[in-house]
Design an enzyme around this catalytic site. Structure first.
Site, mmCIF file in Angstrom:
data_model
loop_
_atom_site.group_PDB
_atom_site.id
_atom_site.type_symbol
_atom_site.label_atom_id
_atom_site.label_comp_id
_atom_site.label_asym_id
_atom_site.label_seq_id
_atom_site.Cartn_x
_atom_site.Cartn_y
_atom_site.Cartn_z
ATOM 1 N N PHE A 12 0.857 -1.187 0.000
ATOM 2 C CA PHE A 12 0.000 0.000 0.000
ATOM 3 C C PHE A 12 0.896 1.240 0.000
ATOM 4 C CE2 PHE A 12 -3.327 -2.487 2.675
ATOM 5 C CZ PHE A 12 -3.744 -3.157 1.545
ATOM 6 N N CYS A 15 41.604 20.662 16.852
ATOM 7 C CA CYS A 15 41.128 21.774 16.010
ATOM 8 C C CYS A 15 42.133 22.097 14.897
ATOM 9 C CB CYS A 15 40.899 22.998 16.897
ATOM 10 S SG CYS A 15 40.390 24.452 15.963
ATOM 11 N N CYS A 27 3.563 2.078 -2.804
ATOM 12 C CA CYS A 27 4.213 2.587 -4.015
ATOM 13 C C CYS A 27 3.531 3.898 -4.458
ATOM 14 C CB CYS A 27 4.117 1.518 -5.090
ATOM 15 S SG CYS A 27 5.046 1.963 -6.545
ATOM 16 N N CYS A 86 39.889 25.813 11.028
ATOM 17 C CA CYS A 86 39.243 26.139 9.753
ATOM 18 C C CYS A 86 38.264 27.301 9.900
ATOM 19 C CB CYS A 86 38.521 24.922 9.199
ATOM 20 S SG CYS A 86 37.105 24.443 10.196
ATOM 21 N N CYS A 118 23.398 24.918 21.554
ATOM 22 C CA CYS A 118 22.547 24.448 20.437
ATOM 23 C C CYS A 118 23.187 23.312 19.638
ATOM 24 C CB CYS A 118 22.214 25.596 19.505
ATOM 25 S SG CYS A 118 23.612 26.157 18.509
ATOM 26 N N CYS A 169 27.143 30.829 25.064
ATOM 27 C CA CYS A 169 26.736 29.558 24.437
ATOM 28 C C CYS A 169 25.380 29.081 24.978
ATOM 29 C CB CYS A 169 27.815 28.499 24.704
ATOM 30 S SG CYS A 169 27.383 26.875 24.078
HETATM 31 S S1 SF4 Z 1 35.068 23.945 12.978
HETATM 32 FE FE1 SF4 Z 1 37.220 24.180 12.465
HETATM 33 S S2 SF4 Z 1 37.880 25.819 13.824
HETATM 34 FE FE2 SF4 Z 1 35.990 25.072 14.652
HETATM 35 S S3 SF4 Z 1 36.588 23.547 16.137
HETATM 36 FE FE3 SF4 Z 1 36.191 22.490 14.228
HETATM 37 S S4 SF4 Z 1 38.198 22.365 13.312
HETATM 38 FE FE4 SF4 Z 1 38.335 23.931 14.875
HETATM 39 S S1 SF4 Z 2 26.998 27.044 17.861
HETATM 40 FE FE1 SF4 Z 2 25.652 26.753 19.578
HETATM 41 S S2 SF4 Z 2 26.666 25.215 20.856
HETATM 42 FE FE2 SF4 Z 2 28.192 26.006 19.449
HETATM 43 S S3 SF4 Z 2 29.157 27.626 20.597
HETATM 44 FE FE3 SF4 Z 2 27.549 28.592 19.378
HETATM 45 S S4 SF4 Z 2 25.794 28.613 20.768
HETATM 46 FE FE4 SF4 Z 2 27.285 27.222 21.642
#
Ligand code: SF4
Ligand code: SF4
Ligand SMILES: Cc1cc2nc3c(=O)[nH]c(=O)nc-3n(C[C@H](O)[C@H](O)[C@H](O)COP(=O)(O)O)c2cc1C
Length: 445
Positions: free
Chosen positions: A137, A347, A139, A350, A385, A382
């Site tokens: 039932f 990190c 497709c 970038c 999110c 922060c």
């Molecule tokens: S997005 Fe790029 S700059 Fe940010 S934490 Fe990741 S590696 Fe580091």
């Molecule tokens: S993107 Fe969201 S979780 Fe990341 S640092 Fe910004 S507010 Fe905090």
């Protein structure tokens, strides 16, 4: 070693991996090789009425969406049900079942929504000694315009009616395959349940146009300059399928109704997620079409290894384990607080997290500190999110770290509360305020 033997509506198979009704299951040649590769069961390519076979287009029938590495993410098709003669299919099914008695063989069926049509085909299918039937039932193209497939799956009353006929005219277990092209999946599942179906399977494909050729202005796949909507499947549809499986699994009106989970299963992990949300087994189509039958071996080994590692002895230890953790938004704990944290060792600087947070979130990630590129979360901004986690190209580089109760949330200036509190109790919720006012107004005993 974990035991992954599966019993679904009484149908036994050595593992929970079945091939879904589609090209991989459309003839004995394929199914025999699929069983040799290790698939636990198959749902044979959908059978239609006796008579002149279905006619497919003679040009391209697939469209696709790829990731940047050209990995297939979504597949679109305009193929119809089997275009082979019914008797040939039935003969082959009987032989395959005889050759592979330990594997599940289910017949998918789509005939007009009339009692006589279902009554006529069921004994023929039963003759093959297959293990059950799946009512297609779902497709969404070609057959639905002829009043079958999704045209039935979109009307709960029809689902209930046909399921009832099938239960009346066959002793085989009846699985109703649902279309996702509907607003609320619980209604067709309830209808199948009411009609006496033994199980539901979902999802079939999603109505879609995947692309338009900008030279010819034809939707793709293009048949002589024209395209029609097709059915979308593959990894891209998994989130939709998981949600629908969970909706049915936690609906009090269908709780306990067995579910065969379908949609984007490509790895053992996908399968485990479907099982955890309440599916009793899984069916696979696109992954087999993309990588071949042997992909099941990785699925089996992966599932067994994971179960061993976690101490799950059988599938029953996994099935439905995540269902109680699916809730409505209003019941989420608003006192839970988490903050992003960047691992400076991992990190690569970038800057993607900074741009995402700066332009579309909460301006909570640095880009330059004392004249050098430096990306660090400012906890006082922060909101947790996790957008940055999702845009960061380095896996594991950004973590979401929950704050322990009592710790100061630098953004709000308040300590994290140890208690659970949700939106229904929140002072900003007008309904909660009204409820609180009513309670105050009530005379004391
Ligand atoms: S997005 Fe790029 S700059 Fe940010 S934490 Fe990741 S590696 Fe580091
Ligand atoms: S993107 Fe969201 S979780 Fe990341 S640092 Fe910004 S507010 Fe905090
Ligand atoms: C080319 C093609 C043909 C299909 N034919 C059928 C069919 O005959 N009957 C059916 O019930 N589902 C059919 N399907 C849907 C699949 O069985 C399955 O529900 C869907 O592809 C989602 O699973 P996946 O993401 O693993 O591909 C077809 C899918 C594809 C790609």
């Amino acid at each position: 070693m974990a035991d992954i033997r599966n019993t679904f509506v009484g149908i036994k198979s050595p593992n929970p991996f079945w091939l879904a009704s589609a090209p991989p299951t459309d003839k004995a040649y394929n199914v025999e090789r699929a069983f040799k590769a290790g698939w636990g069961g198959v749902v044979w390519k959908t059978l239609g009425e006796e008579g002149p076979p279905i006619v497919n287009v003679n040009g391209p029938r697939y469209g696709a969406i790829w990731g940047a590495d050209r990995r297939l993410l979504g597949l679109n098709n305009i193929e119809l049900i089997t275009d082979r003669d019914l008797q040939t299919n039935l003969r082959e099914m009987k032989q395959v079942k005889k050759n592979w008695p330990d594997r599940a063989l289910v017949a998918s069926i789509m005939v007009p929504c009339e009692e006589a049509s279902w009554k006529a085909i069921l004994p023929l299918v039963e003759e093959t000694e297959c293990d059950g039937i799946e009512l297609n039932f779902g497709c969404p193209h070609g057959m639905s315009e002829r009043g079958m497939g999704a045209a039935v799956g979109q009307v709960p009353e029809y689902i209930e009616m046909v399921a009832r006929w099938c239960k009346q005219y066959t002793r085989m277990p009846v699985i109703v395959k649902l279309t996702p092209n509907i607003t609320d999946i619980r209604y067709p599942a309830r209808a199948a349940n009411k009609g006496g179906a033994d199980a539901v399977s979902l999802i079939n494909t999603i109505s879609s146009i995947v692309s338009v050729d900008l030279d010819t202005f034809s939707p793709e796949p293009s048949i002589d300059g024209k395209g029609s909507h097709g059915g979308y499947c593959g990894p891209a549809v998994k989130p939709i399928a998981l949600n629908m499986v969970a909706e049915i699994a936690r609906d009090p009106q269908t709780r306990g109704l067995p579910i065969s989970g379908i949609g984007g299963v490509t790895t053992w992990r996908d399968a485990a997620e479907f099982l955890a949300l309440g599916a009793g087994n899984v069916q696979v189509c696109t992954a087999a079409m993309t990588y071949g039958f042997k992909i099941v071996q990785e699925m089996i080994a992966g599932l067994e290894n994971w179960m061993d590692e976690k101490g799950h002895r059988s599938l029953d230890d996994v099935i439905g384990r995540a269902t109680p953790n699916v809730t409505d938004w209003q019941y989420l704990n608003l006192n839970y607080v988490a903050k992003a944290r960047i691992d400076q060792e991992l990190c690569i600087k970038c800057g993607r997290c900074h741009i995402a947070c700066e332009d579309t979130s909460h301006q909570a990630i640095t880009s330059m500190v004392e004249g050098v590129r430096h990306f660090e979360v400012m906890e006082d901004e922060c909101v947790g999110c996790n957008l940055c986690v999702n845009v960061c190209p380095v896996e594991g580089c950004i973590d979401m770290v929950p704050l322990a109760p009592g710790v100061l949330d630098q953004r709000t200036g308040r300590p994290v509360q140890p208690t659970y509190a949700n939106w229904t109790q929140h002072p900003n919720n007008p309904t909660a305020r009204a409820a609180a006012a009513t309670q105050v107004a009530e005379p004391a005993e």
